[in-house]
Design a protein around this motif. Structure first.
Motif, PDB file in Angstrom:
ATOM      1  N   SER A 276      43.329  29.298  46.663  1.00 38.62           N
ATOM      2  CA  SER A 276      44.668  29.806  46.419  1.00 38.62           C
ATOM      3  C   SER A 276      45.189  29.380  45.048  1.00 38.62           C
ATOM      4  O   SER A 276      45.775  30.184  44.313  1.00 38.62           O
ATOM      5  N   ALA A 277      44.945  28.128  44.687  1.00 37.65           N
ATOM      6  CA  ALA A 277      45.471  27.601  43.432  1.00 37.65           C
ATOM      7  C   ALA A 277      44.720  28.129  42.214  1.00 37.65           C
ATOM      8  O   ALA A 277      45.322  28.421  41.178  1.00 37.65           O
ATOM      9  N   GLN A 278      43.421  28.274  42.340  1.00 39.48           N
ATOM     10  CA  GLN A 278      42.602  28.604  41.172  1.00 39.48           C
ATOM     11  C   GLN A 278      42.382  30.098  40.977  1.00 39.48           C
ATOM     12  O   GLN A 278      42.244  30.560  39.842  1.00 39.48           O
ATOM     13  N   GLN A 279      42.349  30.862  42.074  1.00 37.65           N
ATOM     14  CA  GLN A 279      41.967  32.265  41.950  1.00 37.65           C
ATOM     15  C   GLN A 279      42.919  33.236  42.642  1.00 37.65           C
ATOM     16  O   GLN A 279      42.658  34.439  42.640  1.00 37.65           O
ATOM     17  N   GLY A 280      44.026  32.730  43.186  1.00 31.56           N
ATOM     18  CA  GLY A 280      44.894  33.549  44.021  1.00 31.56           C
ATOM     19  C   GLY A 280      45.211  34.927  43.482  1.00 31.56           C
ATOM     20  O   GLY A 280      44.881  35.947  44.093  1.00 31.56           O
ATOM     21  N   GLN A 281      45.855  34.993  42.305  1.00 32.17           N
ATOM     22  CA  GLN A 281      46.286  36.279  41.772  1.00 32.17           C
ATOM     23  C   GLN A 281      45.098  37.173  41.397  1.00 32.17           C
ATOM     24  O   GLN A 281      45.123  38.386  41.599  1.00 32.17           O
ATOM     25  N   LYS A 282      44.028  36.561  40.878  1.00 28.54           N
ATOM     26  CA  LYS A 282      42.856  37.353  40.498  1.00 28.54           C
ATOM     27  C   LYS A 282      42.174  37.959  41.730  1.00 28.54           C
ATOM     28  O   LYS A 282      41.616  39.053  41.659  1.00 28.54           O
ATOM     29  N   LEU A 283      42.227  37.231  42.845  1.00 25.77           N
ATOM     30  CA  LEU A 283      41.653  37.782  44.075  1.00 25.77           C
ATOM     31  C   LEU A 283      42.443  39.002  44.540  1.00 25.77           C
ATOM     32  O   LEU A 283      41.874  39.961  45.068  1.00 25.77           O
ATOM     33  N   VAL A 284      43.758  38.982  44.339  1.00 27.97           N
ATOM     34  CA  VAL A 284      44.591  40.140  44.674  1.00 27.97           C
ATOM     35  C   VAL A 284      44.201  41.325  43.807  1.00 27.97           C
ATOM     36  O   VAL A 284      44.069  42.465  44.284  1.00 27.97           O
ATOM     37  N   TRP A 285      43.987  41.082  42.530  1.00 25.68           N
ATOM     38  CA  TRP A 285      43.568  42.165  41.630  1.00 25.68           C
ATOM     39  C   TRP A 285      42.182  42.694  42.005  1.00 25.68           C
ATOM     40  O   TRP A 285      41.921  43.889  41.918  1.00 25.68           O
ATOM     41  N   THR A 286      41.306  41.784  42.422  1.00 25.64           N
ATOM     42  CA  THR A 286      39.956  42.207  42.832  1.00 25.64           C
ATOM     43  C   THR A 286      40.023  43.108  44.049  1.00 25.64           C
ATOM     44  O   THR A 286      39.324  44.128  44.129  1.00 25.64           O
ATOM     45  N   THR A 287      40.851  42.747  45.015  1.00 27.31           N
ATOM     46  CA  THR A 287      41.024  43.576  46.210  1.00 27.31           C
ATOM     47  C   THR A 287      41.635  44.926  45.849  1.00 27.31           C
ATOM     48  O   THR A 287      41.227  45.970  46.381  1.00 27.31           O
ATOM     49  N   THR A 288      42.605  44.910  44.927  1.00 28.80           N
ATOM     50  CA  THR A 288      43.223  46.163  44.486  1.00 28.80           C
ATOM     51  C   THR A 288      42.186  47.075  43.839  1.00 28.80           C
ATOM     52  O   THR A 288      42.174  48.289  44.084  1.00 28.80           O
ATOM     53  N   MET A 289      41.306  46.495  43.036  1.00 27.74           N
ATOM     54  CA  MET A 289      40.253  47.301  42.416  1.00 27.74           C
ATOM     55  C   MET A 289      39.324  47.882  43.478  1.00 27.74           C
ATOM     56  O   MET A 289      38.932  49.053  43.402  1.00 27.74           O
ATOM     57  N   ARG A 290      38.987  47.064  44.483  1.00 28.10           N
ATOM     58  CA  ARG A 290      38.108  47.526  45.562  1.00 28.10           C
ATOM     59  C   ARG A 290      38.757  48.702  46.311  1.00 28.10           C
ATOM     60  O   ARG A 290      38.084  49.685  46.648  1.00 28.10           O
ATOM     61  N   LYS A 291      40.050  48.612  46.554  1.00 32.42           N
ATOM     62  CA  LYS A 291      40.760  49.706  47.224  1.00 32.42           C
ATOM     63  C   LYS A 291      40.826  50.944  46.335  1.00 32.42           C
ATOM     64  O   LYS A 291      40.735  52.080  46.821  1.00 32.42           O
ATOM     65  N   ALA A 292      40.979  50.739  45.028  1.00 30.26           N
ATOM     66  CA  ALA A 292      41.032  51.870  44.094  1.00 30.26           C
ATOM     67  C   ALA A 292      39.697  52.610  44.061  1.00 30.26           C
ATOM     68  O   ALA A 292      39.657  53.843  44.013  1.00 30.26           O
TER      69      ALA A 292
END
Length: 487
Positions: A276-292
């Motif tokens: 959560s601390a190190q990759q939280g926001q980037k993981l959200v972007w990764t999931t968004t890309m996967r959905k796109a």
């Protein structure tokens, strides 16, 4: 883990059976080997068996994903939007457009999502529900309000209303996956982890119920898991087995009672905190890309269906033109392709439908390339023999003019057209020239389409269509009557 040979009688029996098989196979040759050779054979057989048992199982790379930045996610959204806009341009009132646009709008909002979605998944009775309850009641959830835990239906259940594919589709929408197991990995579990890895999904392998193993077994099993899957492997005991506590009093009496140990989730919470601390926001972007990417594929499927509906009449038109040409001017079987089966104008027309702009000269190059591939793959000869086989079932129609050549030309033209459609559906940008064809992909596409259209039922129906188109109606009636008299 250390392999223990706990069944020496079974092992000895297997070794003896292996040796007897060798003796029977070699027959007289084994006699010349002598006593030493026989012992050597037994030793080799036993060694092979032990090597097979101790051979390490297939390993998996680290489960760590490669998080993407915001720009990459935005680019994926833009690509999905481009396909949706193309669908709207070619089918303005398509029923899927509203749903696709809603999903696209949602993706743009996803980029700024603060909540991190955690999917808790695994087989049946691995402790998914218990884990979520323990995490929620431990106070840890209050320290990590950004993390939202969601349990999935159990995987690997044959008798269930929800197949694994549907469950994994839900998991793909999460940012982090907690994959629970109760022991060593099965092959099915290993394959599931490979899918998460291929989808670039952050995964933590949770070895739950470790308290049910002895200390040395627990350590050995955990070490084996960490060797097979480096990184992101933690051990937990969500619902520890009660232990017996014995207390000796000063008067010599002994009191015994069962005590419930506290859940052991320290490794897991530390790992989740770090993620959560190190990759939280980037993981959200990764999931968004996967959905796109998934949205783009969905829109592309709809677009391909629209284009295929428009391409089919064109293919049928040219296949019967090719049939009539070959029927009127019969040529040797191997020359059919060069004269009728591939038509450059069909390539141009299909290219226009799929936004692959080709000049007539480029189309001729594409047609020649496909013709060469068909000859090299032996499709011309195979299709001609197949058509001949069907026509031979009716001796009268078989000898009627150039039916074999005509129907074969139509069949090959259809295969060429369908192959081009399948090839164009995979393209992202327009072809610049005929030489831009990916020959390996085109060859594979040709073979696949040919195999799909080689079933006898299809061939019989296709040949019947060809006979009706190529023979005059009166001749068909006469031939049918003669055929009935002969039979």
């Amino acid at each position: 883990m250390v392999v223990k040979l706990e069944r020496p009688i079974l092992v000895g029996g297997l070794g003896l059976s292996f040796s007897l098989w060798i003796l029977q196979s070699w027959q007289d040759s084994i006699v010349q080997v002598g006593e030493f050779g026989l012992l050597s054979t037994l030793a080799v057989g036993g060694g092979l068996w032990l090597w097979q048992q101790n051979r390490p199982k297939a390993s998996l790379e680290s489960l760590d994903c490669t998080p993407v930045d915001r720009a990459t996610a935005e680019s994926a959204i833009a690509e999905a939007e481009a396909v949706i806009n193309q669908l709207a341009q070619e089918a303005e009132n398509h029923t899927s457009l509203n749903t696709l646009r809603e999903k696209l709008t949602y993706l743009s909002l996803e980029l700024d999502r603060q909540e991190i979605k955690v999917a808790v998944t695994g087989g049946k009775a691995v402790g998914k529900s218990s884990l979520i309850q323990v995490l929620n009641s431990s106070g840890w959830q209050e320290k990590q309000p950004k993390l939202h835990l969601q349990e999935t239906a159990p995987l690997f259940q044959e008798t269930t209303d929800k197949p694994d594919a549907a469950i994994l589709a839900e998991v793909a929408k999460s940012d982090v996956v907690l994959f629970l197991i109760n022991g060593d990995l099965t092959e099915t579990e290993h394959q599931t982890l490979q899918k998460f890895k291929a989808a670039n999904q952050s995964t933590i392998l949770v070895f739950n119920k470790q308290d049910q193993y002895l200390a040395d077994e627990r350590a050995s099993l955990l070490l084996a898991l960490q060797q097979r899957i480096p990184g992101n492997v933690v051990a937990t005991a969500v619902s520890p087995v009660p232990i017996k506590v014995r207390k000796h009093e000063a008067d010599g009496s002994v009191q015994e009672w069962m005590e419930q140990p506290a859940p052991d989730i320290t490794q897991l919470t530390q790992q989740l905190n770090a993620v959560s601390a190190q990759q939280g926001q980037k993981l959200v972007w990764t999931t968004t890309m996967r959905k796109a990417v998934a949205l783009k594929a969905e829109a592309k499927n709809w677009l391909n269906q629209i284009r295929c509906d428009r391409a089919t009449p064109i293919i049928e038109q040219y296949q019967w033109i090719a049939a009539a040409t070959a029927f009127a001017n019969p040529v040797p079987a191997l020359d059919i392709l060069a004269t009728a089966a591939i038509n450059a104008q069909m390539v141009v027309d299909l290219g226009n439908i799929y936004q692959q702009k080709l000049s007539l000269e480029q189309a001729k190059t594409v047609a020649g390339t496909m013709g060469s591939l068909m000859l090299k793959l032996g499709l011309v000869e195979i299709s001609t023999k197949a058509v001949s086989t069907v026509l031979k079932s009716n001796a009268i129609t078989f000898v009627a003019g150039g039916l074999v050549q005509g129907v074969s030309a139509a069949y090959l033209t259809r295969i060429a057209g369908l192959s081009l459609v399948a090839y164009f559906e995979q393209q992202e940008i327009a072809l610049n020239s005929g030489n831009a064809l990916n020959l390996d992909t085109l060859r594979q596409t040709l073979q696949k389409v040919f195999q799909q259209n080689q079933q006898m039922a299809f061939l019989q129906g296709f040949v019947n269509q060809g006979v009706k188109r190529l023979l005059p109606q009166t001749q068909q009636v006469v031939l049918a009557g003669v055929d009935q008299v002969i039979s």
